[in-house]
Design an enzyme around this catalytic site. Structure first.
Site, PDB file in Angstrom:
ATOM      1  N   GLY A 260       0.806  -1.213   0.000  1.00  0.00           N
ATOM      2  CA  GLY A 260       0.000   0.000   0.000  1.00  0.00           C
ATOM      3  C   GLY A 260       0.834   1.256   0.000  1.00  0.00           C
ATOM      4  O   GLY A 260       1.942   1.296  -0.542  1.00  0.00           O
ATOM      5  N   ARG A 263       2.286   6.240   3.667  1.00  0.00           N
ATOM      6  CA  ARG A 263       1.683   6.785   4.893  1.00  0.00           C
ATOM      7  C   ARG A 263       1.256   5.659   5.829  1.00  0.00           C
ATOM      8  O   ARG A 263       1.594   5.659   7.014  1.00  0.00           O
ATOM      9  CB  ARG A 263       0.486   7.666   4.531  1.00  0.00           C
ATOM     10  CG  ARG A 263      -0.243   8.254   5.734  1.00  0.00           C
ATOM     11  CD  ARG A 263      -1.453   9.063   5.291  1.00  0.00           C
ATOM     12  NE  ARG A 263      -2.414   8.243   4.572  1.00  0.00           N
ATOM     13  CZ  ARG A 263      -3.323   7.477   5.164  1.00  0.00           C
ATOM     14  NH1 ARG A 263      -3.373   7.400   6.493  1.00  0.00           N
ATOM     15  NH2 ARG A 263      -4.184   6.773   4.447  1.00  0.00           N
ATOM     16  N   VAL A 264       0.525   4.698   5.304  1.00  0.00           N
ATOM     17  CA  VAL A 264       0.092   3.572   6.131  1.00  0.00           C
ATOM     18  C   VAL A 264       1.278   2.663   6.440  1.00  0.00           C
ATOM     19  O   VAL A 264       1.348   2.055   7.514  1.00  0.00           O
ATOM     20  CB  VAL A 264      -1.034   2.790   5.434  1.00  0.00           C
ATOM     21  CG1 VAL A 264      -1.470   1.591   6.272  1.00  0.00           C
ATOM     22  CG2 VAL A 264      -2.223   3.703   5.166  1.00  0.00           C
ATOM     23  N   GLU A 282       5.620  -3.299   0.655  1.00  0.00           N
ATOM     24  CA  GLU A 282       5.563  -3.121  -0.798  1.00  0.00           C
ATOM     25  C   GLU A 282       4.830  -1.817  -1.065  1.00  0.00           C
ATOM     26  O   GLU A 282       3.609  -1.758  -1.007  1.00  0.00           O
ATOM     27  CB  GLU A 282       4.837  -4.304  -1.455  1.00  0.00           C
ATOM     28  CG  GLU A 282       5.732  -5.491  -1.731  1.00  0.00           C
ATOM     29  CD  GLU A 282       6.728  -5.208  -2.842  1.00  0.00           C
ATOM     30  OE1 GLU A 282       7.779  -5.879  -2.875  1.00  0.00           O
ATOM     31  OE2 GLU A 282       6.453  -4.333  -3.681  1.00  0.00           O
ATOM     32  N   CYS A 317       1.242   0.627  -9.041  1.00  0.00           N
ATOM     33  CA  CYS A 317       2.414   1.273  -8.462  1.00  0.00           C
ATOM     34  C   CYS A 317       3.593   1.334  -9.424  1.00  0.00           C
ATOM     35  O   CYS A 317       4.489   2.149  -9.243  1.00  0.00           O
ATOM     36  CB  CYS A 317       2.831   0.561  -7.177  1.00  0.00           C
ATOM     37  SG  CYS A 317       3.286  -1.150  -7.439  1.00  0.00           S
TER      38      CYS A 317
END
Length: 523
Positions: A260, A263-264, A282, A317
């Site tokens: 993801g 930030r997370v 990742e 991504c």
């Protein structure tokens, strides 16, 4: 993110069993610990690539819909305790158990393919062909690969001993880490959930999968199917959002795999640090694509369109995030992209059924904000149409956006493609290196010196010359597609069914059909 089982770090440790005793030391990125013990050696050669493949991540079960609101830290603790008890019985370490679970996942994908494609369409309006190629077929390939290689992966690896321990023998034995957590993402919600699950099962772990709530149809289907097809005493699914994820992150895991945003990712890493839990992140990034003036413009444009808009409409991504070319060549490149977009998606891409929509209103508004930024709103040279009710944004190209604009400060993760211009292509190196290291970097050129300089001066997770996306297929064959005219069938482009390539200590390049793949060890 388009990954597969042999690029995911499996959660297993490797014990070096030697005639000497005492020291323990780290032996590589896929190892959690080593122990020296006395044991006779069985000779079995195994490649570094196979060992890496065995050292990877994941697994699954189910929370009923009515129970999700009450899933808190206490229930998460009970869940982990049950999984650890199951793991301690040794069941998941058994070869037959691993094979049966992998076979059941393969059977699940084959038997419920229509349900899977339907869920992906509900979440992202993914075209059936794209969903099959980028999600369903990759999972089939990963299961097949794991089933084929598992016995060899589990065999001890013979290693040399020093003269000080003569006449001892030694071997490296891979063992599962234990109970692992997989937190998945929404852009490839089926493939990126099950890829690490397959790896974890192959490594002999017990696992909890937390699929993304942003792709609710696929998350619900995963929970239902995995409950039906696999062993729920060792493989569990927890549906939910922030509260459920937070409750899971409070627990002590033996490894966490997260796909993801950065930030997370920081939140996951912070939670894991409290328990000293190893983590695989990742994440994404702004992936540049540099276009030289000496390329076959039609081919280059087609491959850029396929890598940017034909892959979840830019919500990938490793999709090209921005282009760099010379000022004089930019108009020709834009014209070529315009023509190829018309071939791919018709005269009105907003009406095309061959392009995904934006996943939800939040991301639609986020992308709209990037387009409405006063620094770039007058830089749109193609596209720009949007429909909030349908969550659709047309493929959009922007020319000469300022480097300090919002669209250049964060990963776009959508159908917007800025083009930056420079006087000389060598100037693009400094431009790329002034930003965070990209997940992927692309170059279109026939200039051999420029290729060498690009590889030498640009550092990225992966690199591809004269194409996009394909370097992520090195774990299994991937028949990627380019389409001329209607999308009612696949037309493989120049035979690009790629064989797996093995990364070595240095960069490898493989030239096939005018495409160069660059593999990096640290990928």
């Amino acid at each position: 993110m388009m990954l597969s089982v042999d690029v995911l770090a499996l959660h297993c440790s490797r014990a070096l069993i030697n005639g000497s005793c005492g020291n323990t030391k780290s032996r590589g990125p896929f190892q959690a610990q080593q122990t020296r013990l006395s044991l006779p050696l069985r000779s079995h050669p195994r490649s570094w690539h196979s060992l890496c493949s065995l050292s990877r991540s994941a697994a699954v079960s189910v929370m009923a819909e009515g129970e999700r609101d009450t899933f808190d830290g206490e229930r998460a603790s009970v869940l982990v305790k049950e999984l650890r008890q199951c793991f301690n019985t040794g069941k998941t370490k058994n070869y037959e158990w691993r094979v049966s679970q992998l076979e059941n996942i393969l059977k699940m994908v084959e038997q419920r393919e229509e349900d899977i494609l339907s869920a992906l369409h509900n979440d992202l309006s993914k075209p059936q062909q794209e969903a099959f190629i980028s999600e369903v077929s990759l999972i089939k390939g990963s299961c097949t690969l794991a089933l084929k290689e598992l016995k060899r992966w589990m065999m001890p690896e013979k290693v040399k001993t020093s003269m000080t321990t003569f006449p001892s023998s030694a071997e490296i034995v891979s063992e599962p880490l234990g109970v692992v957590l997989v937190i998945s993402t929404w852009n490839y919600p089926f493939m990126l959930s099950l890829e690490p699950v397959i790896g974890a099962i192959a490594a002999g772990n017990a696992v909890v999968l937390k699929p993304s709530e942003i792709a609710p149809a696929t998350a619900s289907l995963l929970a239902k199917l995995l409950e039906e097809y696999v062993d729920n005493s060792a493989i569990k699914v927890v549906e939910g959002a922030v509260a459920e994820t937070s409750a899971l992150l409070e627990q002590k895991w033996d490894k966490i795999f997260y796909t993801g945003s950065g930030r997370v990712g920081r939140i996951v890493m912070s939670a894991a640090a409290k328990h000293l839990t190893p983590v695989i992140l990742e994440l994404g990034g702004k992936c540049p694509a540099v276009v030289d003036i000496d390329v076959d413009l039609q081919v280059a444009a087609r491959r850029i369109v396929a890598g940017k808009w034909a892959c979840s409409n830019g919500q990938a991504c490793i999709a090209p995030d921005y282009l760099i070319t010379t000022k004089a060549f930019a108009p020709k490149l834009i014209d070529a992209l315009r023509l190829e977009l018309q071939v791919f998606f018709g005269d009105d891409p907003m009406e095309s059924k061959d392009i995904s929509r934006i996943v939800n209103l939040y991301h639609f508004m986020r992308l709209s904000k990037l387009m409405d930024d006063y620094k770039v709103s007058d830089k749109i040279v193609l596209g720009g149409q949007r429909n909030e009710n349908q969550l659709k944004i047309a493929p959009t190209i922007l020319l000469d956006v300022p480097e300090d604009s919002l669209i250049m400060e964060e990963e776009i993760f959508g159908p917007l493609l800025p083009i930056l211009t420079v006087e000389n292509l060598e100037d693009s190196f400094a431009l790329i290196n002034s930003r965070s290291k990209p997940l992927a970097a692309y170059l279109f050129t026939n200039n051999e010196e420029l290729k060498k300089d690009f590889v030498k001066n640009i550092s990225s997770g992966g690199m591809l010359i004269n194409d996009t996306i394909l370097h992520e297929s090195h774990s299994l064959w991937l028949t990627f597609w380019r389409s001329w005219g209607e999308w009612d069938g696949f037309i493989p482009r120049l035979g690009c069914a790629w064989r797996r390539f093995v990364c070595t200590l240095k960069v490898i390049s493989v030239d096939l059909s005018s495409t160069t793949v660059i593999g990096l060890l640290n990928r």
